[in-house]
Design a protein around this motif. Structure first.
Motif, PDB file in Angstrom:
ATOM      1  N   GLU A 124      44.550  42.344   1.992  1.00 12.72           N
ATOM      2  CA  GLU A 124      44.606  43.632   1.317  1.00 12.72           C
ATOM      3  C   GLU A 124      45.701  44.480   1.953  1.00 12.72           C
ATOM      4  O   GLU A 124      45.936  44.383   3.155  1.00 12.72           O
ATOM      5  CB  GLU A 124      43.253  44.351   1.409  1.00 12.72           C
ATOM      6  CG  GLU A 124      42.142  43.688   0.605  1.00 12.72           C
ATOM      7  CD  GLU A 124      42.416  43.620  -0.905  1.00 12.72           C
ATOM      8  OE1 GLU A 124      43.363  44.280  -1.381  1.00 12.72           O
ATOM      9  OE2 GLU A 124      41.689  42.888  -1.586  1.00 12.72           O
ATOM     10  N   THR A 126      47.417  43.488  -0.820  1.00 15.34           N
ATOM     11  CA  THR A 126      48.197  42.642  -1.726  1.00 15.34           C
ATOM     12  C   THR A 126      47.324  41.971  -2.784  1.00 15.34           C
ATOM     13  O   THR A 126      47.730  41.853  -3.941  1.00 15.34           O
ATOM     14  CB  THR A 126      48.973  41.570  -0.936  1.00 15.34           C
ATOM     15  OG1 THR A 126      48.059  40.827  -0.120  1.00 15.34           O
ATOM     16  CG2 THR A 126      50.033  42.208  -0.044  1.00 15.34           C
ATOM     17  N   ALA A 128      44.558  42.997  -4.200  1.00 14.81           N
ATOM     18  CA  ALA A 128      44.198  43.963  -5.249  1.00 14.81           C
ATOM     19  C   ALA A 128      45.393  44.247  -6.153  1.00 14.81           C
ATOM     20  O   ALA A 128      45.240  44.378  -7.375  1.00 14.81           O
ATOM     21  CB  ALA A 128      43.682  45.251  -4.613  1.00 14.81           C
ATOM     22  N   TRP A 129      46.580  44.334  -5.563  1.00 13.05           N
ATOM     23  CA  TRP A 129      47.788  44.585  -6.371  1.00 13.05           C
ATOM     24  C   TRP A 129      48.019  43.450  -7.354  1.00 13.05           C
ATOM     25  O   TRP A 129      48.310  43.690  -8.525  1.00 13.05           O
ATOM     26  CB  TRP A 129      48.999  44.748  -5.457  1.00 13.05           C
ATOM     27  CG  TRP A 129      50.277  45.029  -6.184  1.00 13.05           C
ATOM     28  CD1 TRP A 129      50.760  46.245  -6.566  1.00 13.05           C
ATOM     29  CD2 TRP A 129      51.246  44.064  -6.632  1.00 13.05           C
ATOM     30  NE1 TRP A 129      51.975  46.104  -7.210  1.00 13.05           N
ATOM     31  CE2 TRP A 129      52.296  44.780  -7.271  1.00 13.05           C
ATOM     32  CE3 TRP A 129      51.334  42.679  -6.550  1.00 13.05           C
ATOM     33  CZ2 TRP A 129      53.407  44.140  -7.821  1.00 13.05           C
ATOM     34  CZ3 TRP A 129      52.434  42.041  -7.094  1.00 13.05           C
ATOM     35  CH2 TRP A 129      53.456  42.770  -7.726  1.00 13.05           C
ATOM     36  N   ASP A 131      45.830  41.382  -8.654  1.00 18.73           N
ATOM     37  CA  ASP A 131      44.816  41.467  -9.711  1.00 18.73           C
ATOM     38  C   ASP A 131      45.131  42.582 -10.695  1.00 18.73           C
ATOM     39  O   ASP A 131      44.978  42.421 -11.919  1.00 18.73           O
ATOM     40  CB  ASP A 131      43.434  41.693  -9.098  1.00 18.73           C
ATOM     41  CG  ASP A 131      42.907  40.482  -8.349  1.00 18.73           C
ATOM     42  OD1 ASP A 131      43.421  39.370  -8.579  1.00 18.73           O
ATOM     43  OD2 ASP A 131      41.974  40.655  -7.542  1.00 18.73           O
ATOM     44  N   GLU A 132      45.585  43.722 -10.195  1.00 24.22           N
ATOM     45  CA  GLU A 132      45.893  44.864 -11.064  1.00 24.22           C
ATOM     46  C   GLU A 132      47.069  44.554 -11.994  1.00 24.22           C
ATOM     47  O   GLU A 132      47.027  44.885 -13.190  1.00 24.22           O
ATOM     48  CB  GLU A 132      46.214  46.090 -10.214  1.00 24.22           C
ATOM     49  CG  GLU A 132      44.999  46.674  -9.500  1.00 24.22           C
ATOM     50  CD  GLU A 132      45.384  47.652  -8.405  1.00 24.22           C
ATOM     51  OE1 GLU A 132      46.609  47.950  -8.267  1.00 24.22           O
ATOM     52  OE2 GLU A 132      44.481  48.098  -7.680  1.00 24.22           O
ATOM     53  N   GLN A 133      48.100  43.928 -11.473  1.00 22.62           N
ATOM     54  CA  GLN A 133      49.269  43.630 -12.315  1.00 22.62           C
ATOM     55  C   GLN A 133      48.933  42.538 -13.334  1.00 22.62           C
ATOM     56  O   GLN A 133      49.411  42.572 -14.473  1.00 22.62           O
ATOM     57  CB  GLN A 133      50.465  43.195 -11.466  1.00 22.62           C
ATOM     58  CG  GLN A 133      50.827  44.125 -10.325  1.00 22.62           C
ATOM     59  CD  GLN A 133      50.595  45.589 -10.599  1.00 22.62           C
ATOM     60  OE1 GLN A 133      51.056  46.142 -11.604  1.00 22.62           O
ATOM     61  NE2 GLN A 133      49.872  46.244  -9.704  1.00 22.62           N
ATOM     62  N   ALA A 135      46.017  42.091 -14.708  1.00 17.55           N
ATOM     63  CA  ALA A 135      45.203  42.732 -15.742  1.00 17.55           C
ATOM     64  C   ALA A 135      46.053  43.612 -16.651  1.00 17.55           C
ATOM     65  O   ALA A 135      45.809  43.702 -17.864  1.00 17.55           O
ATOM     66  CB  ALA A 135      44.093  43.557 -15.099  1.00 17.55           C
ATOM     67  N   ALA A 136      47.068  44.255 -16.094  1.00 20.59           N
ATOM     68  CA  ALA A 136      47.908  45.162 -16.887  1.00 20.59           C
ATOM     69  C   ALA A 136      48.735  44.401 -17.908  1.00 20.59           C
ATOM     70  O   ALA A 136      48.846  44.793 -19.072  1.00 20.59           O
ATOM     71  CB  ALA A 136      48.812  45.966 -15.952  1.00 20.59           C
ATOM     72  N   TRP A 139      54.514  42.339 -18.465  1.00 20.80           N
ATOM     73  CA  TRP A 139      55.662  42.255 -17.558  1.00 20.80           C
ATOM     74  C   TRP A 139      56.706  41.298 -18.116  1.00 20.80           C
ATOM     75  O   TRP A 139      56.384  40.256 -18.659  1.00 20.80           O
ATOM     76  CB  TRP A 139      55.203  41.807 -16.175  1.00 20.80           C
ATOM     77  CG  TRP A 139      54.143  42.691 -15.609  1.00 20.80           C
ATOM     78  CD1 TRP A 139      52.823  42.399 -15.437  1.00 20.80           C
ATOM     79  CD2 TRP A 139      54.316  44.046 -15.185  1.00 20.80           C
ATOM     80  NE1 TRP A 139      52.155  43.471 -14.916  1.00 20.80           N
ATOM     81  CE2 TRP A 139      53.046  44.507 -14.749  1.00 20.80           C
ATOM     82  CE3 TRP A 139      55.405  44.919 -15.114  1.00 20.80           C
ATOM     83  CZ2 TRP A 139      52.835  45.788 -14.258  1.00 20.80           C
ATOM     84  CZ3 TRP A 139      55.204  46.201 -14.624  1.00 20.80           C
ATOM     85  CH2 TRP A 139      53.936  46.627 -14.206  1.00 20.80           C
ATOM     86  N   VAL A 184      50.424  36.821 -12.270  1.00 22.57           N
ATOM     87  CA  VAL A 184      50.905  38.020 -12.960  1.00 22.57           C
ATOM     88  C   VAL A 184      51.740  37.663 -14.189  1.00 22.57           C
ATOM     89  O   VAL A 184      51.556  38.253 -15.270  1.00 22.57           O
ATOM     90  CB  VAL A 184      51.719  38.897 -11.990  1.00 22.57           C
ATOM     91  CG1 VAL A 184      52.281  40.119 -12.713  1.00 22.57           C
ATOM     92  CG2 VAL A 184      50.839  39.333 -10.813  1.00 22.57           C
ATOM     93  N   SER A 242      56.595  47.753 -10.647  1.00 31.38           N
ATOM     94  CA  SER A 242      55.499  47.774  -9.674  1.00 31.38           C
ATOM     95  C   SER A 242      55.876  46.867  -8.514  1.00 31.38           C
ATOM     96  O   SER A 242      56.322  45.732  -8.717  1.00 31.38           O
ATOM     97  CB  SER A 242      54.197  47.295 -10.322  1.00 31.38           C
ATOM     98  OG  SER A 242      53.116  47.402  -9.412  1.00 31.38           O
TER      99      SER A 242
END
Length: 295
Positions: A124, A126, A128-129, A131-133, A135-136, A139, A184, A242
């Motif tokens: 962490e 990293t 969480a980042w 997973d967030e990207q 989900a978004a 890209w 991602v 990001s």
């Protein structure tokens, strides 16, 4: 869960061993190494027992953590799975696609759980980042650079590593880069079409085309001087840019999360995102990159 540790090198003693020995849900049953003297030293450091016979250790365990060169790791992982042990492996799982496939098949045949320790996926912030990207979505392009000074003048215990000397940064830190980009941007469906080129020392550049049309580039090196070393990744799309945050914890803490992930996968029967199938895909992509270097 009763764990056996296979491996006695710097990574085993600095990360795997301490994390297992300190974990509240782990009984560190013993250590096996390719050299009995090193296994005895590691066992003394970790407060456990040295095993001369790897099969005896497998018999006494529910799971194994392997910290050995990839092409030593793969056949031992098959052996451990067939002995009924859950697998906590290191990246890359193998440097030959066939060897990686054999590990995946052994896991499927035996039903054991598997987790492969891609450090950024368990650190962490990293993890969480990533997973967030993922989900978004949306890209269009990305990059991942892992520039290490291991062969560039750093005082590192890994400088003398024979397998790293032989296979270079492509195989040692390439898995880290792919562990960020693939979740991602998506899979690389035609790895035989990727492009790769060499730079200074063992530096390798890769260009990847991902499943939904996004593209990415990677620069991987163990040949950077210490002042030029660093890890960076970013993605760009409609939402802007990001950037991967810096890790702010030790690999021991990250490895403890990998232990938790394996325990959960074994308990529930649900595969983890960083299982041997994902690791096999990473090996296949890196093997294609290595082939591209020789075209």
């Amino acid at each position: 869960m009763r764990f056996g540790l296979l491996g006695t090198g710097p990574w085993a003693l600095a990360t795997h061993g301490p994390a297992l020995a300190a974990h509240k849900d782990v009984e560190l049953t013993g250590v096996w190494g390719r050299r009995s003297e090193a296994a005895r030293h590691a066992a003394q450091e970790l407060g456990t027992r040295a095993y001369d016979d790897v099969d005896a250790l497998l018999t006494d365990c529910d799971a194994v953590a392997i910290a050995l060169p990839p092409d030593v790791q793969a056949p031992l992982a098959v052996r451990a799975a067939r002995a009924g042990c859950h697998l906590l492996l290191d990246k890359p799982v193998a440097t030959e696609p066939e060897a990686a496939r054999q590990v995946t098949e052994a896991v499927a045949e035996t039903g054991v759980a598997s987790v492969v320790f891609f450090t950024l996926r368990f650190s962490e912030p990293t993890a969480a980042w990533i997973d967030e990207q993922a989900a978004a979505g949306g890209w269009l392009t990305g990059r991942a650079d892992w520039l290490s000074p291991v062969f560039g003048g750093a005082d590192s215990p890994y400088t003398a590593s024979p397998w790293r000397r032989e296979r270079g940064a492509l195989w040692d830190v390439g898995p880290h880069a792919l562990s960020v980009l693939l979740p991602v941007l998506g899979d690389v469906p035609e790895p035989e079409l990727l492009r790769a080129g060499r730079g200074v020392g063992d530096t390798v550049h890769m260009i990847l085309r991902h499943a939904e049309g996004a593209s990415s580039v990677c620069t991987l090196s163990h040949s950077m001087p210490p002042a030029a070393a660093g890890v960076a990744a970013e993605v760009r799309g409609a939402a802007g840019t990001s950037t991967l945050p810096e890790r702010d914890e030790s690999p021991v803490d990250a490895f403890a999360r990998a232990v938790d992930a394996l325990t959960e996968s074994a308990r529930t029967g649900r595969a983890h995102a960083c299982d041997v199938r994902f690791a096999q895909r990473v090996t296949e992509i890196l093997a294609s990159a290595e082939a591209a270097l020789h075209r």
